[in-house]
Design an enzyme around this catalytic site. Structure first.
Site, mmCIF file in Angstrom:
data_model
loop_
_atom_site.group_PDB
_atom_site.id
_atom_site.type_symbol
_atom_site.label_atom_id
_atom_site.label_comp_id
_atom_site.label_asym_id
_atom_site.label_seq_id
_atom_site.Cartn_x
_atom_site.Cartn_y
_atom_site.Cartn_z
ATOM 1 N N GLU A 160 0.873 -1.178 0.000
ATOM 2 C CA GLU A 160 0.000 0.000 0.000
ATOM 3 C C GLU A 160 0.906 1.223 0.000
ATOM 4 O OE1 GLU A 160 -2.890 -0.481 -0.629
ATOM 5 O OE2 GLU A 160 -3.299 -2.526 -0.005
ATOM 6 N N CYS A 199 -1.782 9.193 2.908
ATOM 7 C CA CYS A 199 -1.384 8.647 1.608
ATOM 8 C C CYS A 199 -2.435 8.898 0.537
ATOM 9 C CB CYS A 199 -1.082 7.163 1.726
ATOM 10 S SG CYS A 199 -2.468 6.158 2.301
#
Length: 474
Positions: free
Chosen positions: A218, A256
């Site tokens: 990720e 993110c």
């Protein structure tokens, strides 16, 4: 506060104990899985105030409400979802088969992989540690978690709490620096999940490859936001800007999936900036002193943000502060700002920003925006503010990203019925909800053959019956 850094031998011993127990488990019962999930939920519920205080101490100032909203509630919702549906996910699933395999039965048996490793970044240390742990435990695995050295207060607390609620061979916490992280990646996990930067993701994948360890990455990258020609729900420009600004200032942009840069129709930049200033004033009326605005995690990260702004301004960009409050290096409070007229090649257009700095790019036609996005690495998230359905469908079908939220930010990550993950440079694999269960399970194909099998007709010596059967259509 200091962290305990396991020596390689001690780290390996922790892992071997955990893996050895996983090999004895076989098919872990739902009662065992539910018990572990209930203990994980109690760990978070019983200590939510202490957890929030520890995370805030690591940041210097982290909004308690942001920790509740973005981490604690998200983890608890995920565990609740797993407790509701996990028993159904683990059932054997029958599969259809061609008449040629009659009367045999085909099925899929989801099995735990065994020992799962989770490497956690500093920006959401609770959600990005216990969120994957929830998925892995639901799938019947045992879990080893490596926390960031930038969150020592939280790391020490979670290690203490995990030891209180779990046996070390069920779920254990590793704290330490870069060397510990490298040693952790080199362990032969049955699956390794890493959340962090693309650059470090390369190193993690390389280390895991030595053991043929499957990985879920990720990562991040530059997630675009698009203010469409008919921006936002019902064409409400100010509401679209307000929602975008919320996504850029939550956790001071250290997310993110935060909007990294924004497109706005040509001639609308000044209007966007004025609207963004009103949004910041509404969210943080006393930005310099409010406890609602989060600090940058470290001096190094603060200085990096300032250097990126200085680089853009040095190349001719215009910096427009969104607050009357100035940035405060001593407290690592970086005041939000917009950069317009940014020159190509500027660092803010090349690197993931990870802070409350928003480059603004003007466009004449939506196809220009699509081309710009498609010429760059696949983003982890994309945000489109547009009320024209045809334009929405055009962007959805013409671009590729990890996920999309239309007319808001972050919401595609919330529901446990949706997978979360990147694509290309923004990551590989996904988790959350049933997708997370599948990620940390092996779907073992099983075929049960009864006493009679139609395929026994093609045993040698071959004859007419075999010829007919082999030539029959599916």
């Amino acid at each position: 506060m200091t962290q305990t850094v396991p020596h390689d031998a001690a780290l390996s011993a922790m892992f071997e104990t955990l893996r050895a127990q996983s090999r004895k488990d076989g098919m872990v019962s739902w009662q065992t899985r539910a018990d572990r999930l209930s203990r994980l939920r109690s760990l978070v519920r019983d200590h939510r105030g202490t957890i929030g205080a520890a995370i805030s101490a690591d940041f210097g100032q982290r909004s308690r409400h942001e920790t509740e909203l973005l981490e604690i509630n998200h983890v608890l919702d995920g565990i609740h979802h797993s407790l509701q549906h996990g028993q159904r996910w683990m059932r054997t699933q029958d599969r259809k088969r061609s008449y040629k395999y009659w009367p045999g039965r085909a099925s899929i048996l989801p099995q735990p992989l065994g020992a799962v490793g989770v490497i956690v970044p500093w920006n959401y240390p609770l959600d990005l540690s216990l969120g994957p742990a929830n998925s892995a435990l639901t799938a019947g695995n045992r879990v080893m978690i490596k926390l960031s050295e930038l969150t020592p207060h939280f790391g020490a607390l979670l290690a203490e709490l995990a030891a209180r609620y779990f046996a070390q061979d069920e779920l254990c916490i590793v704290n330490g620096g870069v060397d510990t992280g490298r040693a952790f990646c080199a362990l032969p996990f049955d699956h390794l999940l890493f959340t962090g930067s693309t650059a470090v993701g390369h190193q993690v994948m390389h280390a895991a490859s030595d053991n043929l360890t499957p990985v879920t990455l990720e990562l991040g990258g530059k997630s675009p936001a698009i203010i469409g020609p008919r921006a936002g729900p019902a064409g409400d420009f100010d509401k679209a800007v307000m929602r975008l600004v919320m996504g850029k200032t939550l956790n001071a942009g250290q997310t993110c999936i935060a909007p990294d840069y924004a497109f706005v129709p040509r001639g609308q930049a000044a209007r966007f900036i004025a609207s963004a200033r009103r949004a910041v004033a509404a969210f943080y009326p006393s930005l310099a002193t409010t406890s609602d605005y989060t600090s940058i995690i470290s001096d190094r990260h603060f200085q990096r943000l300032q250097a990126m702004v200085d680089d853009a301004v040095g190349r001719g960009a215009q910096a427009s502060p969104l607050s009357d409050a100035a940035s405060d290096p001593a407290r690592r409070r970086f005041a939000p700002l917009v950069l317009s007229n940014v020159a190509p090649g500027s660092r803010v257009l090349e690197e993931e920003i990870f802070g409350p700095v928003l480059p603004l790019l003007e466009y004449d036609d939506l196809e220009q925006v699509i081309d710009y996005i498609n010429q760059r690495p696949r983003p982890l998230a994309l945000y489109l503010f547009e009320s024209d359905r045809k334009k929405v469908e055009r962007v959805l079908t013409a671009t590729v990203s990890g996920g999309v939220t239309v007319n808001d930010v972050f919401f595609h990550v919330g529901p446990d019925t949706l997978p979360f993950g990147g694509v290309g440079a923004s990551g590989m694999g996904a988790y959350h909800g049933e997708t997370g269960f599948r990620t940390f399970s092996h779907d073992k194909p099983v075929f049960r053959q009864p006493a009679f099998s139609l395929l026994s007709w093609v045993y040698p010596p071959y004859g007419r019956r075999a010829e007919r059967l082999l030539r029959m259509p599916d």
